[in-house]
Design an enzyme around this catalytic site. Structure first.
Site, PDB file in Angstrom:
ATOM      1  N   ASP A 324       0.670  -1.262  -0.053  1.00  0.00           N
ATOM      2  CA  ASP A 324       0.119   0.039  -0.010  1.00  0.00           C
ATOM      3  C   ASP A 324       0.898   1.243   0.154  1.00  0.00           C
ATOM      4  O   ASP A 324       1.905   1.210   0.831  1.00  0.00           O
ATOM      5  CB  ASP A 324      -0.965  -0.323   1.271  1.00  0.00           C
ATOM      6  CG  ASP A 324      -1.991   1.152   1.322  1.00  0.00           C
ATOM      7  OD1 ASP A 324      -2.431   1.161   0.394  1.00  0.00           O
ATOM      8  OD2 ASP A 324      -2.032   1.909   2.180  1.00  0.00           O
ATOM      9  N   GLU A 353       1.793  -0.781  -5.028  1.00  0.00           N
ATOM     10  CA  GLU A 353       0.690   0.376  -5.447  1.00  0.00           C
ATOM     11  C   GLU A 353       1.309   1.513  -5.779  1.00  0.00           C
ATOM     12  O   GLU A 353       1.806   2.489  -5.003  1.00  0.00           O
ATOM     13  CB  GLU A 353      -0.261   0.865  -4.345  1.00  0.00           C
ATOM     14  CG  GLU A 353      -1.495   1.494  -4.653  1.00  0.00           C
ATOM     15  CD  GLU A 353      -2.244   2.261  -3.630  1.00  0.00           C
ATOM     16  OE1 GLU A 353      -3.431   2.617  -3.705  1.00  0.00           O
ATOM     17  OE2 GLU A 353      -1.619   2.219  -2.454  1.00  0.00           O
ATOM     18  N   ASP A 420     -10.680   1.518  -4.725  1.00  0.00           N
ATOM     19  CA  ASP A 420     -10.325   2.934  -4.726  1.00  0.00           C
ATOM     20  C   ASP A 420     -10.982   3.780  -5.718  1.00  0.00           C
ATOM     21  O   ASP A 420     -10.782   4.742  -6.028  1.00  0.00           O
ATOM     22  CB  ASP A 420      -8.836   3.250  -4.732  1.00  0.00           C
ATOM     23  CG  ASP A 420      -8.417   2.856  -3.386  1.00  0.00           C
ATOM     24  OD1 ASP A 420      -8.692   3.076  -2.301  1.00  0.00           O
ATOM     25  OD2 ASP A 420      -7.064   2.288  -3.225  1.00  0.00           O
TER      26      ASP A 420
END
Length: 589
Positions: A324, A353, A420
């Site tokens: 992340d 990410e 997201d």
């Protein structure tokens, strides 16, 4: 010849180590400016003043402004010197070396040859092979499936989510649906965070060594991995190391003890004492008080989280990690993270990410892959926004590919929607149901047929919709009567076809033909052994592709081959050499 557009440098893409004996070299030129590029090369240590080996480079990619040429050299001695000879379409030729350009060939050991010192064992990238055969399914655990423990739920399943909704989805619920995923064709599951956290999304972790009680416990987590592995399904977990939760022990100690806390250097206080109300410390994004940013340059912080990663990798026998906010964490930590985990499990898959071009993390010393939002944006511009045409799309994705080593595009995680982003169905919400389905089938097929590892966000395959967060995190629909079963059958067919054809996992992209007016794109996926031709009509009208525009060999291949996969109608008229393709259609030959 536009000399200012010609570039070759000592970077890991233009001088790329493939294996212990193979070096790939690239050079960029202006688009459609060069008729041929030849490499002259030989050993660095030689009694001969000048090398005599020569090979012609192949055109690898074409962007809007650039042609990228490439060659792979298999060498007994990887200590090599070289220069290029370039010729344009009217016969002008130039030699190109470290010193620049010259009409007359430079000669002698010290005339300016480009150099490659040697391939050391540590230079060879160790990419895991298994991910390229995967279809990944992303699960937001609270919303996928609930098994028992309805008392954990605060919201009714099926109602629209709010930012603090908790529906009670859990790990046992995922176990109960593994047969569904296996039947769909899924081979890897990526789970958003499962460690103890007060939120529904779990990205503010309070205890990195405990499974969140809402989801289950260590025993259930081990069962999930074991049951998935029985079905040849891999498990990838989310690693949140950019920030902790505000309830994490180190942050709590800093809150209470201020300057006297031994965890002072684990965070970024802007003043002391810390205040949750004033938020006088750095956080994820801007002023997200429950997500204080970790100082991952601090050795003690690094050591703690390396132990966390080691523990779960070994305890659960994990297959991969998704990192992340990976671009905001110290690269020094990622170097150590990779080395630590690869020593435990050499083929563990590490995905960062990163929402933009990520070549600096994909040189073989940090990540194996990233979530390919770059490609998602280009696909959206083509099909959803209709802001670009097929020819521009092709040039854009090649411009992306050229920034990576040749193997990397096949390793990137190709996505359309995630926890997201709005769901794919949401973008087509104003269309009639039949037209919406056509668009989803078109966009998902393109996703699967381009180089990369396809990822399906839970529920997309049955038409689950939703706008921006938190709406994109709706609960999964399990009643078949409320599912889009036609779309589900499309995904099953698409996934099976993708998995049955090895070329879709290893093939290199090559544009063959594009038409901006008709919005047609013809491209190939190629390996040394095989080739697939993909013909796509992104327009709303039936289009005619005149095969005379293609090379004779390719024209014969299309005329004599039976299409293997298609979304809509097509026809071939051998008398006129015309390929008739209906709207919103992709045909694979």
């Amino acid at each position: 010849m536009i000399l200012s557009a010609i570039t070759h440098s000592y970077n890991p893409v233009q001088q790329s180590v493939v294996d212990e004996n193979t070096l790939e070299l690239r050079i960029e030129t202006a688009r459609d400016d060069i008729s041929r590029v030849v490499l002259l090369y030989g050993p660095r240590y030689s009694e001969s003043e000048d090398p005599s080996n020569s090979k012609k480079l192949k055109l690898l990619y074409q962007t809007a402004e650039k042609d990228i040429y490439s060659i792979r050299l298999n060498l007994n001695d990887t200590r090599v010197r070289y220069m290029f000879y370039l010729e344009d379409f009217i016969g002008n030729g130039y030699w190109y070396n470290e010193k620049g350009f010259s009409i007359k060939r430079p000669r002698g050991h010290h005339s300016g040859y480009f150099q490659f010192s040697i391939i050391n064992e540590s230079d060879i990238p160790a990419w895991p092979e298994w991910p390229k055969q995967q279809v990944v399914y992303q699960i937001f655990p609270d919303r996928f499936n609930r098994s028992g423990k309805e008392n954990m739920a605060k919201s009714k399943w099926g109602t629209l989510p709010e930012s603090n909704s908790i529906y009670g989805g859990n790990l046992q619920g995922i176990i109960d649906k593994l047969d569904y995923l296996e039947n769909l064709g899924i081979t890897s599951i990526y789970l958003t965070p499962i460690f103890k956290s007060p939120s529904n999304h779990k990205y503010n972790i309070d205890d990195y060594y405990q499974i969140d009680p809402n989801f289950g416990n260590l025993k259930v987590a081990k069962k999930l991995v074991a049951e998935a592995h029985k079905r040849n399904i891999k498990i990838i977990l989310d690693a949140v190391f950019n920030h902790s939760g505000s309830g994490f022990f180190a942050f709590q100690d800093l809150l209470q003890n201020g300057r006297n806390s031994k965890y002072l250097n684990w965070y970024y206080p802007e003043s002391l004492p810390l205040s949750l109300n004033e938020i006088n410390y750095k956080t994820f994004a801007n002023n997200v008080k429950q997500m204080p940013r970790l100082n991952m340059n601090n050795q003690e912080t690094q050591d703690y989280f390396l132990e966390v990663a080691k523990y779960w990798t070994q305890e659960l026998n994990l297959d991969g990690w998704r990192l992340d906010v990976a671009d905001e964490v110290s690269s020094d930590f990622w170097y150590k993270f990779r080395k630590t985990l690869k020593e435990i499990k050499p083929d563990i898959f590490i995905i960062g990410e990163v929402w933009y071009r990520a070549n600096k993390w994909l040189e073989g010393d940090q990540f194996d892959s990233v979530m390919n939002y770059d490609l998602q944006k280009d696909i959206f511009s083509l099909i959803i926004d209709q802001a670009i045409t097929a020819d521009v799309f092709s040039k854009r994705i090649q411009n992306n590919f050229k920034n990576y080593k040749t193997e990397i595009p096949n390793q990137l995680l190709n996505l359309l929607d995630t926890h997201d982003t709005p769901r794919i169905s949401w973008y087509f919400k104003n269309l009639k149901q039949s037209e919406k389905e056509k668009k989803i089938k078109l966009i998902s097929t393109l996703q699967f047929l381009l180089p990369g590892i396809p990822m399906v966000y839970y529920g997309t395959e049955i038409g689950l919709t939703g706008g921006d967060d938190p709406d994109c995190r709706r609960t999964m629909i399990w009643n078949p009567q409320n599912q889009n079963t036609d779309l589900l059958m499309h995904y099953k067919k698409l996934i099976k076809y993708y998995k049955d054809q090895l070329i879709f996992q290893n093939g290199k992209y090559k544009e063959i033909y594009s038409d901006a007016v008709k919005n047609i794109l013809v491209f190939a996926l190629e390996t040394n052994e095989n080739k697939k031709i993909i013909i796509a009509n992104f327009s709303e009208q039936k289009q005619i592709l005149n095969l005379d525009n293609l090379q004779i060999k390719l024209r014969k291949f299309i005329l004599n081959s039976k299409p293997e996969f298609n979304l809509n109608s097509y026809d071939i008229d051998p008398k006129t050499d015309e390929f008739i393709i209906f709207p919103n259609n992709i045909v694979v030959i």
